[in-house]
Design an enzyme around this catalytic site. Structure first.
Site, mmCIF file in Angstrom:
data_model
loop_
_atom_site.group_PDB
_atom_site.id
_atom_site.type_symbol
_atom_site.label_atom_id
_atom_site.label_comp_id
_atom_site.label_asym_id
_atom_site.label_seq_id
_atom_site.Cartn_x
_atom_site.Cartn_y
_atom_site.Cartn_z
ATOM 1 N N TRP A 165 0.795 -1.297 0.105
ATOM 2 C CA TRP A 165 0.035 -0.087 0.123
ATOM 3 C C TRP A 165 0.687 1.219 -0.025
ATOM 4 C CZ3 TRP A 165 -4.915 1.676 -0.088
ATOM 5 C CH2 TRP A 165 -5.129 3.169 0.284
ATOM 6 N N ASP A 184 -0.305 8.966 0.460
ATOM 7 C CA ASP A 184 0.323 10.412 0.272
ATOM 8 C C ASP A 184 1.820 10.697 -0.019
ATOM 9 O OD1 ASP A 184 -2.117 10.405 1.755
ATOM 10 O OD2 ASP A 184 -1.256 11.790 3.222
ATOM 11 N N GLN A 187 3.662 7.476 2.416
ATOM 12 C CA GLN A 187 2.829 6.921 3.445
ATOM 13 C C GLN A 187 2.766 5.437 2.959
ATOM 14 O OE1 GLN A 187 0.754 8.605 6.438
ATOM 15 N NE2 GLN A 187 2.892 9.016 6.192
ATOM 16 N N TRP A 193 -4.249 0.031 3.617
ATOM 17 C CA TRP A 193 -3.960 1.060 4.674
ATOM 18 C C TRP A 193 -3.748 0.435 5.930
ATOM 19 C CZ3 TRP A 193 -5.067 3.639 9.065
ATOM 20 C CH2 TRP A 193 -4.053 4.840 9.396
ATOM 21 N N TRP A 208 2.674 9.493 10.266
ATOM 22 C CA TRP A 208 1.819 10.079 9.158
ATOM 23 C C TRP A 208 2.560 11.211 8.467
ATOM 24 C CZ3 TRP A 208 -3.964 9.738 11.572
ATOM 25 C CH2 TRP A 208 -4.265 8.468 11.700
ATOM 26 N N THR A 209 1.641 11.669 7.857
ATOM 27 C CA THR A 209 2.206 12.760 6.518
ATOM 28 C C THR A 209 3.031 13.850 7.215
ATOM 29 O OG1 THR A 209 0.605 12.293 4.903
ATOM 30 C CG2 THR A 209 1.396 14.390 5.067
ATOM 31 N N ARG A 223 -2.952 17.238 11.917
ATOM 32 C CA ARG A 223 -1.734 16.633 11.421
ATOM 33 C C ARG A 223 -1.308 17.317 10.216
ATOM 34 N NH1 ARG A 223 -6.746 13.746 10.921
ATOM 35 N NH2 ARG A 223 -7.508 13.420 8.810
ATOM 36 N N ASP A 224 -0.397 16.653 9.811
ATOM 37 C CA ASP A 224 0.236 17.008 8.378
ATOM 38 C C ASP A 224 1.065 18.216 8.280
ATOM 39 O OD1 ASP A 224 -1.225 14.610 7.830
ATOM 40 O OD2 ASP A 224 -2.683 15.659 6.846
ATOM 41 N N GLU A 277 -6.612 18.203 5.590
ATOM 42 C CA GLU A 277 -5.475 17.468 5.739
ATOM 43 C C GLU A 277 -4.586 18.072 4.468
ATOM 44 O OE1 GLU A 277 -7.086 13.908 4.229
ATOM 45 O OE2 GLU A 277 -7.426 12.986 6.319
HETATM 46 N N1 DQQ Z 1 -3.217 10.369 5.053
HETATM 47 C C1 DQQ Z 1 -2.263 10.468 6.141
HETATM 48 C C2 DQQ Z 1 -2.608 11.561 7.110
HETATM 49 C C3 DQQ Z 1 -3.314 12.568 5.926
HETATM 50 C C4 DQQ Z 1 -4.264 11.565 5.248
HETATM 51 C C5 DQQ Z 1 -2.337 9.247 6.898
HETATM 52 C C6 DQQ Z 1 -4.569 12.262 3.838
HETATM 53 O O1 DQQ Z 1 -1.626 12.247 7.784
HETATM 54 O O2 DQQ Z 1 -4.203 13.406 6.677
HETATM 55 O O3 DQQ Z 1 -1.752 8.122 5.991
HETATM 56 O O4 DQQ Z 1 -4.505 11.262 2.901
#
Ligand code: DQQ
Length: 576
Positions: free
Chosen positions: A57, A60, A76, A84, A119-120, A183-184, A238
């Site tokens: 898998w 991002d 990711q 996922w 994560w991202t 996040r992100d 996001e």
């Molecule tokens: N994917 C990540 C997050 C983000 C999301 C997790 C967006 O950090 O917000 O895999 O596809």
């Protein structure tokens, strides 16, 4: 020259199909109702020149950067499965953005501040040429927190190992921040006061927000009194991205640059609709906020990078070639069961150079120049007319792995159908209502891609031109509804208008990249882009065709058509 074949009559062709067993001649352009719950899981759906990990898998793009002669792409990644989960940072390196060497995962869950997932996040190059990554960790309580990681050994040209200091996390969900909507972090930028800034995506009281933090040392971060921007127009943001673009010209800028000659872009990815949107505006240095040119509290009025399947995008400044490059995740629209059988899900769009249109109203995107090095064997054609109902096959290229560029000229703009402004609200609906089978005045004309010999399967990428009060409106559609006979795959029709002055420019251009299960289209020189994921059965049987067509009542001139095979680069081939 061209091995382009003679023009066939569209409707004669349909008739032949009908007499071959379909119920009526119209059947060619209606949905095929297959009862069979086929699950093909073919490796023909695997792409050749789009970025994919060897297996499993991917979602991002993370922390893209150029560092000491090497491009890095993190992503990711689930190291254990094609769905996922177990999210780590996959990592690949390249010297040309086309061939990629797989590296071991760079950041894995290992500490209390990221034990439930890495994560991202984004990369920033600190003074002294030191790269650093900010990313979201899912901590022991599944709270989203923001962490930092540094390369273990700066003299390793591939930056293979990363370390996470124990002073993480840097930012925590306190003071009203929802711990599951935080996040992100984006690439940080440096203000003239010597302080770093970074924004993190969030949702506060139902509103999409980019929360701003400031730091003097990249270790201690303080939340700013105001967010970089917030809007009642959408929920959670996001993967926000924030960067300057030059008002004039295609050259990219470092994320920290600002002057009167720049505009700023704020991009947000909306989970609900799985679409990336952006606003143009300016960065108010005094207040440390983004001020959009047009304040609209409805995400449907925001611009999009791509009106198809294109999500969680991220840009970086390529200091080597002075350009800004955009990466994005293209999700599967095949079933999860087929994903598991194939052993992979998720690809990246080809990297695109991105800049501000000379009209200042929108961004323009174009595949990076390096992609052209994959072109082989061309088929070329000049000044050919496609009469009403005309269909001709573009031969001499591998129809499943090609790059095609066409310029359409319309000798008689006056006969265009009148434009109804209400169509602006929902262009995909217009593409569904007036699809490639519905004869119009100026259009539909365009390409039938990944088509079976009898056209039962095809992806139609086409234009229609309408006459509004004082200009012409050009609609681009990418209609997947007949892309596959498999009933279980998602087959939407996408559409958007192309902001070009066709009277002045005299033509409408279309560039389409075909790569097995992906079709990326760039209209009007990259002003409108639509990406589609498709899973035709014909990819498995191998009898694939590519056509140009005109189903309008007026002749269309193809003033230039160029098509090439696309070679397969080295992308994450294991054991390199
Ligand atoms: N994917 C990540 C997050 C983000 C999301 C997790 C967006 O950090 O917000 O895999 O596809």
């Amino acid at each position: 020259m061209a091995s382009l074949h003679s023009i066939l009559c569209f409707f004669c062709y349909s008739f032949v199909l009908a007499s071959n067993g379909a119920a009526a001649s119209r059947k060619v352009f209606t949905f095929q109702e297959s009862q069979e719950n086929s699950s093909i899981a073919s490796n023909q759906y695997r792409t050749a020149y789009h970025f994919q990990p060897p297996k499993n898998w991917m979602n991002d793009p993370n922390g893209p950067m150029y560092y000491n002669g090497i491009y890095h792409l993190f992503y990711q990644y689930n190291p254990f499965s094609a769905v996922w989960g177990n999210i780590t940072w996959g990592h690949s390196t390249s010297t040309d953005l086309i061939n990629w060497t797989p590296q071991d995962p760079a950041i894995k869950p290992s500490k209390p501040f990221d034990i439930n997932g890495c994560w991202t996040g984004s990369a920033t190059i600190l003074p002294g040429n030191k790269p650093v990554i900010l990313y979201t960790g899912s901590d022991t309580q599944n709270r989203q927190v923001q962490n930092v990681a540094f390369p273990k050994n700066l003299s390793d040209p591939f930056l293979r190992e990363w370390m996470k200091p124990d002073y993480n996390p840097l930012m925590e969900p306190v003071d009203g921040i929802n711990a599951s909507q935080f996040r992100d972090p984006m690439t940080a930028w440096h203000g003239s006061d010597g302080h770093w800034r970074v924004a993190v995506g969030a949702e506060i009281e139902g509103n999409g927000t980019a929360i701003l933090y400031k730091s003097g040392d990249f270790v201690h971060w303080m939340r700013a009194a105001s967010p970089l921007h917030t809007s009642r127009g959408s929920g959670m943001w996001e993967c926000p991205d924030f960067y300057p673009v030059l008002s004039k010209g295609r050259q990219g800028l470092d994320t920290s640059e600002n002057s009167k000659d720049v505009k700023h872009v704020l991009k947000m990815s909306l989970g609900e609709t799985h679409s990336d949107h952006y606003m143009l505006g300016r960065y108010d240095l005094e207040k440390d906020i983004f001020v959009p040119d047009k304040m609209v509290d409805d995400y449907r009025a925001w611009l999009r990078y791509d009106y198809g399947n294109f999500y969680a995008s991220k840009t970086f400044f390529d200091v080597k070639k002075k350009r800004r490059i955009l990466w994005a995740w293209l999700n599967e629209s095949d079933t999860k069961a087929d994903g598991l059988l194939k052993g992979w899900q998720g690809i990246q769009a080809v990297p695109r150079t991105i800049w501000l249109d000379s009209n200042g109203r929108q961004l323009v995107q174009w595949p990076v120049k390096e992609l052209e090095s994959l072109r082989r064997n061309g088929a070329h054609l000049h000044n050919t007319e496609i009469k009403t109902g005309g269909l001709f096959e573009i031969k001499g290229v591998k129809a499943s792995q090609a790059n095609i560029e066409v310029d359409f000229e319309l000798p008689n703009l006056e006969i265009a159908k009148p434009f109804d402004p209400s169509w602006l609200i929902d262009p995909p609906k217009l593409c569904r209502d007036e699809d490639a089978s519905v004869q119009g005045g100026l259009g539909p004309f365009g390409l039938l891609i990944l088509a079976s010999h009898n056209l039962e399967e095809h992806t139609a990428v086409f234009f229609r031109v309408y006459k509004a009060h004082n200009r012409h409106m050009v609609l681009l559609c990418s209609d997947q509804r007949r892309s596959s006979l498999r009933p279980e795959v998602d087959k939407p029709a996408y559409g958007s208008f192309v902001d070009i002055d066709i009277k002045k420019e005299g033509k409408i251009s279309l560039r389409t990249l075909i790569d097995h299960s992906v079709v990326e289209s760039f209209a009007g020189g990259g002003r409108t882009c639509i990406t589609a994921r498709v899973y035709p059965e014909v990819l498995v049987t191998g009898d694939i065709h590519l056509y140009a067509f005109n189903n309008g009542t007026e002749t269309v001139k193809v003033s230039k058509l160029q098509a090439w095979d696309m070679a397969k680069p080295w992308i994450n081939v294991e054991g390199e």
